[in-house]
Design a protein around this motif. Structure first.
Motif, PDB file in Angstrom:
ATOM      1  N   THR A   4       0.837  -1.200   0.000  1.00  0.00           N
ATOM      2  CA  THR A   4       0.000   0.000   0.000  1.00  0.00           C
ATOM      3  C   THR A   4       0.864   1.238   0.000  1.00  0.00           C
ATOM      4  O   THR A   4       1.974   1.239   0.557  1.00  0.00           O
ATOM      5  CB  THR A   4      -0.931   0.043   1.223  1.00  0.00           C
ATOM      6  N   LEU A  26      -5.350   7.121   4.070  1.00  0.00           N
ATOM      7  CA  LEU A  26      -5.213   5.700   3.789  1.00  0.00           C
ATOM      8  C   LEU A  26      -3.752   5.285   3.905  1.00  0.00           C
ATOM      9  O   LEU A  26      -2.868   6.104   3.652  1.00  0.00           O
ATOM     10  CB  LEU A  26      -5.728   5.391   2.371  1.00  0.00           C
ATOM     11  N   PRO A  27      -3.513   4.012   4.308  1.00  0.00           N
ATOM     12  CA  PRO A  27      -4.465   2.932   4.593  1.00  0.00           C
ATOM     13  C   PRO A  27      -5.189   3.140   5.911  1.00  0.00           C
ATOM     14  O   PRO A  27      -4.716   3.880   6.784  1.00  0.00           O
ATOM     15  CB  PRO A  27      -3.563   1.698   4.650  1.00  0.00           C
ATOM     16  N   LEU A  30      -8.315  -1.014   4.046  1.00  0.00           N
ATOM     17  CA  LEU A  30      -8.492  -0.252   2.809  1.00  0.00           C
ATOM     18  C   LEU A  30      -7.124   0.289   2.422  1.00  0.00           C
ATOM     19  O   LEU A  30      -6.548   1.109   3.138  1.00  0.00           O
ATOM     20  CB  LEU A  30      -9.505   0.878   3.017  1.00  0.00           C
ATOM     21  N   VAL A  60      -4.102   1.590  -0.632  1.00  0.00           N
ATOM     22  CA  VAL A  60      -3.933   2.376  -1.855  1.00  0.00           C
ATOM     23  C   VAL A  60      -3.045   1.617  -2.827  1.00  0.00           C
ATOM     24  O   VAL A  60      -1.931   1.206  -2.486  1.00  0.00           O
ATOM     25  CB  VAL A  60      -3.312   3.755  -1.549  1.00  0.00           C
ATOM     26  N   VAL A 117      -8.425   1.566  -4.721  1.00  0.00           N
ATOM     27  CA  VAL A 117      -8.398   1.180  -3.307  1.00  0.00           C
ATOM     28  C   VAL A 117      -8.688  -0.312  -3.233  1.00  0.00           C
ATOM     29  O   VAL A 117      -9.733  -0.785  -3.702  1.00  0.00           O
ATOM     30  CB  VAL A 117      -9.439   1.979  -2.491  1.00  0.00           C
ATOM     31  N   ALA A 162      -8.930   5.833  -5.202  1.00  0.00           N
ATOM     32  CA  ALA A 162      -7.801   6.473  -4.535  1.00  0.00           C
ATOM     33  C   ALA A 162      -7.625   7.923  -4.979  1.00  0.00           C
ATOM     34  O   ALA A 162      -6.804   8.644  -4.410  1.00  0.00           O
ATOM     35  CB  ALA A 162      -6.510   5.683  -4.795  1.00  0.00           C
ATOM     36  N   TRP A 209     -10.587   9.878   1.868  1.00  0.00           N
ATOM     37  CA  TRP A 209     -11.527   8.970   2.519  1.00  0.00           C
ATOM     38  C   TRP A 209     -11.690   9.316   4.002  1.00  0.00           C
ATOM     39  O   TRP A 209     -10.725   9.684   4.682  1.00  0.00           O
ATOM     40  CB  TRP A 209     -11.035   7.529   2.411  1.00  0.00           C
TER      41      TRP A 209
END
Length: 500
Positions: free
Chosen positions: A312, A318-319, A328, A330, A335, A353, A357
């Motif tokens: 990620t 994120l995450p 979740l 990236v 996502v 992404a 979020w």
């Protein structure tokens, strides 16, 4: 000092694989589960600004709400579940309030704030250029000058505020209850002027160069000082505050500092050195960012073991760990969804992404109970139920006109001459733009305010047992109309309901 050696090195090298996600948008297991509690709402705002959207998690392929014109989000501050609004700061640090009921995003550019924070998504705190503390709420603004320049603000869950400053090498903490400006408690913490500050349940944790200490939020009573064997790196606290996780720079060690002074400090051995820690909002998992590469190590806080690694990219949003325990992540513009415990792929949300979020808990998108919109009815002298709007005729929902409930005892009292029964008054919405303790001051300000051709007026009310005079515009027939007027005013405002 006890050591918990994690077996994650073998898992990362030859155990679970972090396979690419299924090309489907979402797997079948990601179906909503009926719940009596608040819904998990995923709010997504384009990273360059634009139309904000909301989704009922885990249904991430169909928005239930959208609103255009949302400024870009750089960092979320909190969510007000009563008002249904998200507060965040944009790329310039300007606080923005996004109303899910009104669909309006309003920014507050004055005063300019740094170290912005909010605990409840309603009151926004920050530090001004002069080092004073400012609070912005839908009802108005408030400022405070502390004994020394403020550096940080830490709003507490009980509604109080802790302000942090410095005196020499020592940290200064002041405790108060806004909007009161009287400081009720203060403490000086030696050698912690440059310490990082973490909220850990009802405690404020100070992470120094090589030590950790905490003060109790309600009275600023200091706890023990825990000395660590090296320079401290990233740190994170569980939501309950029972444990604080502190990494040591240049090592693979993650120290677990317990709340209870009688417990020993434990150590989790990581696969390598880390540069960032991110706590699960529900305290089940901890994500650790290695100093190199785009990945995260997933740590189970129940077993204090590393479960494995996932690919990620790291951003401020994120995450993250979703309410159901999925991760979740990236991956380029997408996502990916991964099960935290097994690291098994759970689907991909294409292009998501590109958005900022945030996950909130809210019931505001549930269907409204139709009984809430039934007309108010009252008993007449002949014990028949009468529609409050028509004042005669049987209940249309019950053709017989029968009533199964208990009627008030005694004869009904006639209304005063010229009085209108409360049940027949039309609902109305008002916009409060200011509040003063002096009626003359309030009226002088009201005379200067005109919003979309409507002149402001003054209403007398009470707040915290004191008489206040509110500068208002309205009434408006709907809350949406009032929200639009509040936005058009260009001022901080608060919406409240009444009758007319």
């Amino acid at each position: 000092m006890r050591t918990l050696l994690a077996s994650a090195l073998l898992l990362v090298a030859c155990g679970r694989s972090d396979r690419p996600a299924d090309p489907a948008t979402q797997d079948a297991s990601l179906s909503p589960v009926a719940s009596a509690g608040p819904d998990a709402i995923v709010l997504r705002i384009p990273r360059a600004g634009g139309t904000a959207r909301a989704y009922l998690y885990p249904r991430l392929d169909s928005a239930v709400w959208s609103a255009p014109g949302a400024p870009a989000a750089a960092r979320a501050l909190g969510f007000d579940s009563d008002a249904g609004s998200l507060v965040y700061v944009d790329g310039k640090g300007v606080p923005v309030r996004l109303g899910l009921r009104s669909g309006v995003a309003s920014a507050t550019r004055r005063p300019k704030l740094v170290a912005t924070a909010s605990e409840d998504g309603s009151a926004i705190y920050g530090v001004t250029d002069s080092g004073a503390v400012a609070r912005i709420t839908p009802t108005g603004r408030w400022t405070l000058v502390t004994p020394a320049r403020a550096h940080d603000v830490l709003p507490q869950a009980d509604g109080s505020l802790i302000v942090a400053g410095e005196r020499g090498k020592d940290a200064m903490l002041w405790h108060l209850w806004p909007p009161e400006t009287r400081i009720v408690d203060s403490v000086r913490v030696p050698g912690m002027a440059r310490a990082r500050r973490l909220q850990a349940g009802d405690r404020l944790v100070l992470v120094g160069d090589s030590s950790v200490t905490a003060v109790r939020g309600r009275d600023l009573v200091a706890g023990r000082v825990v000395e660590l064997d090296g320079a401290t790196g990233p740190a994170a606290a569980t939501p309950s505050g029972d444990r604080v996780y502190v990494a040591l720079r240049g090592t693979r060690e993650l120290h677990v500092v317990p709340r209870d002074a009688e417990d020993d400090v434990e150590t989790i051995e990581l696969p390598g050195e880390i540069s960032e820690l991110r706590m699960d909002p529900l305290g089940r998992y901890l994500l650790a960012r290695p100093t190199s590469g785009d990945s995260a190590w997933v740590i189970s806080l129940g077993t204090q073991k590393v479960l494995g690694a996932v690919a990620t990219q790291w951003r401020v949003d994120l995450p993250l760990v979703a309410p159901d325990g999925r991760l979740l992540l990236v991956s380029g513009n997408d996502v990916r969804i991964v099960h935290a415990e097994t690291l098994a792929p759970g689907g991909t949300v294409r292009g998501a992404a590109r958005d900022f979020w945030y996950i909130a808990s809210w019931n505001g998108f549930r269907p409204r109970d139709s009984r809430l919109d039934e007309p108010v009815r009252f008993a007449t002298g002949d014990s028949a139920l009468v529609d409050s709007a028509a004042a005669s005729g049987p209940d249309s929902a019950d053709p017989s006109g029968a009533f199964s409930g208990a009627l008030p005892q005694g004869d009904p009292q006639p209304p005063a001459p010229g009085a209108t029964p409360a049940a027949t008054r039309a609902p109305a919405w008002y916009v409060s733009l200011a509040s003063h303790g002096s009626e003359d001051v309030a009226r002088a300000e009201a005379e200067r305010i005109v919003v979309a051709g409507v002149s402001a007026s003054v209403q007398r009310g009470e707040a915290s047992g004191r008489v206040v005079y509110r500068v208002v515009v309205g009434p408006y027939p709907t809350r949406s109309d009032a929200e639009r007027a509040g936005t058009a005013s260009g001022r901080s405002y608060w919406i409240f309901s009444g009758t007319q």
